[in-house]
Design an enzyme around this catalytic site. Sequence first.
Site, PDB file in Angstrom:
ATOM      1  N   ALA A  66       0.872  -1.177   0.000  1.00  0.00           N
ATOM      2  CA  ALA A  66       0.000   0.000   0.000  1.00  0.00           C
ATOM      3  C   ALA A  66       0.910   1.228   0.000  1.00  0.00           C
ATOM      4  CB  ALA A  66      -0.872  -0.014   1.240  1.00  0.00           C
ATOM      5  N   GLY A 111       0.640  -5.082   0.806  1.00  0.00           N
ATOM      6  CA  GLY A 111      -0.503  -5.167  -0.109  1.00  0.00           C
ATOM      7  C   GLY A 111      -0.154  -5.843  -1.430  1.00  0.00           C
ATOM      8  N   GLU A 114      -0.441  -9.420  -0.675  1.00  0.00           N
ATOM      9  CA  GLU A 114      -1.884  -9.694  -0.528  1.00  0.00           C
ATOM     10  C   GLU A 114      -2.603  -9.706  -1.875  1.00  0.00           C
ATOM     11  OE1 GLU A 114      -1.927  -6.547   2.442  1.00  0.00           O
ATOM     12  OE2 GLU A 114      -3.105  -7.865   3.748  1.00  0.00           O
ATOM     13  N   GLU A 134       4.203  -5.410   7.562  1.00  0.00           N
ATOM     14  CA  GLU A 134       3.401  -4.403   8.256  1.00  0.00           C
ATOM     15  C   GLU A 134       3.822  -4.165   9.704  1.00  0.00           C
ATOM     16  OE1 GLU A 134       2.169  -6.730   6.255  1.00  0.00           O
ATOM     17  OE2 GLU A 134       0.830  -5.793   4.815  1.00  0.00           O
TER      18      GLU A 134
HETATM   19  N1  COA Z   1       4.603   3.210  -0.522  1.00  0.00           N
HETATM   20  C1  COA Z   1       5.000   4.383  -1.046  1.00  0.00           C
HETATM   21  N2  COA Z   1       6.166   4.535  -1.696  1.00  0.00           N
HETATM   22  C2  COA Z   1       6.959   3.455  -1.809  1.00  0.00           C
HETATM   23  C3  COA Z   1       6.618   2.200  -1.291  1.00  0.00           C
HETATM   24  C4  COA Z   1       5.373   2.096  -0.619  1.00  0.00           C
HETATM   25  N3  COA Z   1       4.938   0.944  -0.102  1.00  0.00           N
HETATM   26  N4  COA Z   1       7.624   1.331  -1.548  1.00  0.00           N
HETATM   27  C5  COA Z   1       8.543   2.008  -2.234  1.00  0.00           C
HETATM   28  N5  COA Z   1       8.146   3.307  -2.393  1.00  0.00           N
HETATM   29  C6  COA Z   1       8.860   4.399  -3.084  1.00  0.00           C
HETATM   30  C7  COA Z   1      10.014   4.932  -2.244  1.00  0.00           C
HETATM   31  O1  COA Z   1       9.542   5.862  -1.287  1.00  0.00           O
HETATM   32  C8  COA Z   1      10.851   5.550  -3.324  1.00  0.00           C
HETATM   33  O2  COA Z   1      10.262   6.779  -3.708  1.00  0.00           O
HETATM   34  P1  COA Z   1      11.182   8.089  -3.922  1.00  0.00           P
HETATM   35  O3  COA Z   1      12.127   7.705  -5.028  1.00  0.00           O
HETATM   36  O4  COA Z   1      10.207   9.142  -4.329  1.00  0.00           O
HETATM   37  O5  COA Z   1      11.871   8.321  -2.619  1.00  0.00           O
HETATM   38  C9  COA Z   1      10.688   4.586  -4.496  1.00  0.00           C
HETATM   39  O6  COA Z   1       9.490   3.878  -4.247  1.00  0.00           O
HETATM   40  C10 COA Z   1      11.807   3.582  -4.613  1.00  0.00           C
HETATM   41  O7  COA Z   1      11.928   2.900  -3.383  1.00  0.00           O
HETATM   42  P2  COA Z   1      13.306   2.799  -2.560  1.00  0.00           P
HETATM   43  O8  COA Z   1      12.964   2.556  -1.135  1.00  0.00           O
HETATM   44  O9  COA Z   1      14.179   3.948  -2.866  1.00  0.00           O
HETATM   45  O10 COA Z   1      13.937   1.484  -3.223  1.00  0.00           O
HETATM   46  P3  COA Z   1      14.950   0.481  -2.569  1.00  0.00           P
HETATM   47  O11 COA Z   1      15.406  -0.427  -3.644  1.00  0.00           O
HETATM   48  O12 COA Z   1      15.991   1.183  -1.787  1.00  0.00           O
HETATM   49  O13 COA Z   1      14.071  -0.387  -1.519  1.00  0.00           O
HETATM   50  C11 COA Z   1      12.132  -1.635  -0.823  1.00  0.00           C
HETATM   51  C12 COA Z   1      13.047  -1.209  -1.974  1.00  0.00           C
HETATM   52  C13 COA Z   1      10.967  -2.400  -1.405  1.00  0.00           C
HETATM   53  C14 COA Z   1      12.916  -2.557   0.140  1.00  0.00           C
HETATM   54  C15 COA Z   1      11.646  -0.384  -0.050  1.00  0.00           C
HETATM   55  O14 COA Z   1      11.128   0.544  -1.002  1.00  0.00           O
HETATM   56  C16 COA Z   1      10.573  -0.653   0.956  1.00  0.00           C
HETATM   57  O15 COA Z   1      10.851  -1.166   2.030  1.00  0.00           O
HETATM   58  N6  COA Z   1       9.297  -0.291   0.650  1.00  0.00           N
HETATM   59  C17 COA Z   1       8.204  -0.362   1.549  1.00  0.00           C
HETATM   60  C18 COA Z   1       7.722  -1.778   1.700  1.00  0.00           C
HETATM   61  C19 COA Z   1       6.600  -1.882   2.698  1.00  0.00           C
HETATM   62  O16 COA Z   1       6.744  -1.681   3.875  1.00  0.00           O
HETATM   63  N7  COA Z   1       5.417  -2.239   2.184  1.00  0.00           N
HETATM   64  C20 COA Z   1       4.264  -2.473   2.970  1.00  0.00           C
HETATM   65  C21 COA Z   1       3.409  -1.279   3.036  1.00  0.00           C
HETATM   66  S1  COA Z   1       1.939  -1.625   3.974  1.00  0.00           S
END
Ligand code: COA
Length: 259
Positions: A66, A111, A114, A134
Amino acid sequence: MNFENITFEIKYKTGIIKINRPDKLNALNHKTLVELKTIFTSIKDDDNIDVMVITGTGEKAFVAGADISELNKCDGETGEKFALEGQEVFNLIENLGKPVIAAVNGFALGGGCELALACHIRLASTNAKFSQPEVNLGIIPGYGGTQRLTRIINTGRAAELILTGDMIDAAEAYRIGLVSKIYNPDELMNKAVELADKIGSKGQDAVRMALKAIIAAGEMHRADGLKYEARLFGNCCGTEDFKEGTKAFLEKRKPEFKK
Ligand code: COA
């Protein structure tokens, strides 16, 4: 239909949806959920489409969850609404009435995991990663993860994943039964469409009734599920495809199911 955050195309009788926010790793914001609801609602009764495939744009993510920038604004009341909105879309996918294949091409987190769980079949690329992270954000899965993951894998494994937020790779996802096949990233989509075409070549009344019975297995008591299976079996026996399928076997030829 014009969409901003998803793309949609039809190949023969397979519909292909791509979540299309690669700069945000295809995170599901409100607009994306609305677009998914719109497209799946329109597909439901569209006889030109037998099977759906859903994937993410880019090489890095299926869906990274999400959208945390929207989630972050939730309070006790709006949080429930936030979860129910996602659940509504994912229930629509699960109950679409035709098979939906998730082609998981990278991160499937929160999500995103999911969304894959709401699909009927999950294929993964070798670089796919799965997690319900989460707890790291002070919440629990809200788009059906606690209910579907516990049924698709087992309760203990689901509890470990949900309570630790640990990320697993495609090989581990395959080992625990979360995905049914793993492919190289460059062949994943072809394999997903190939599978869709294979299912599409069968009698679609039977495919749809089988799907109903399979979904019922996760919802009904066994005795009721067996009765339901028998009723659907009976319904199949009343179809043209059944007559053709059995006749073709006896005549030693390939069946020609209605299109
Ligand atoms: N919601 C909003 N934005 C997200 C996102 C999410 N769930 N997951 C990634 N993004 C965005 C980042 O904020 C970043 O945006 P920006 O370039 O404007 O700063 C972009 O996507 C790239 O992500 P980034 O974190 O820089 O990539 P990474 O390779 O370093 O890391 C992940 C990848 C997947 C490990 C990391 O993005 C992450 O942990 N995301 C969240 C996962 C999460 O907790 N999901 C559950 C949500 S309920």
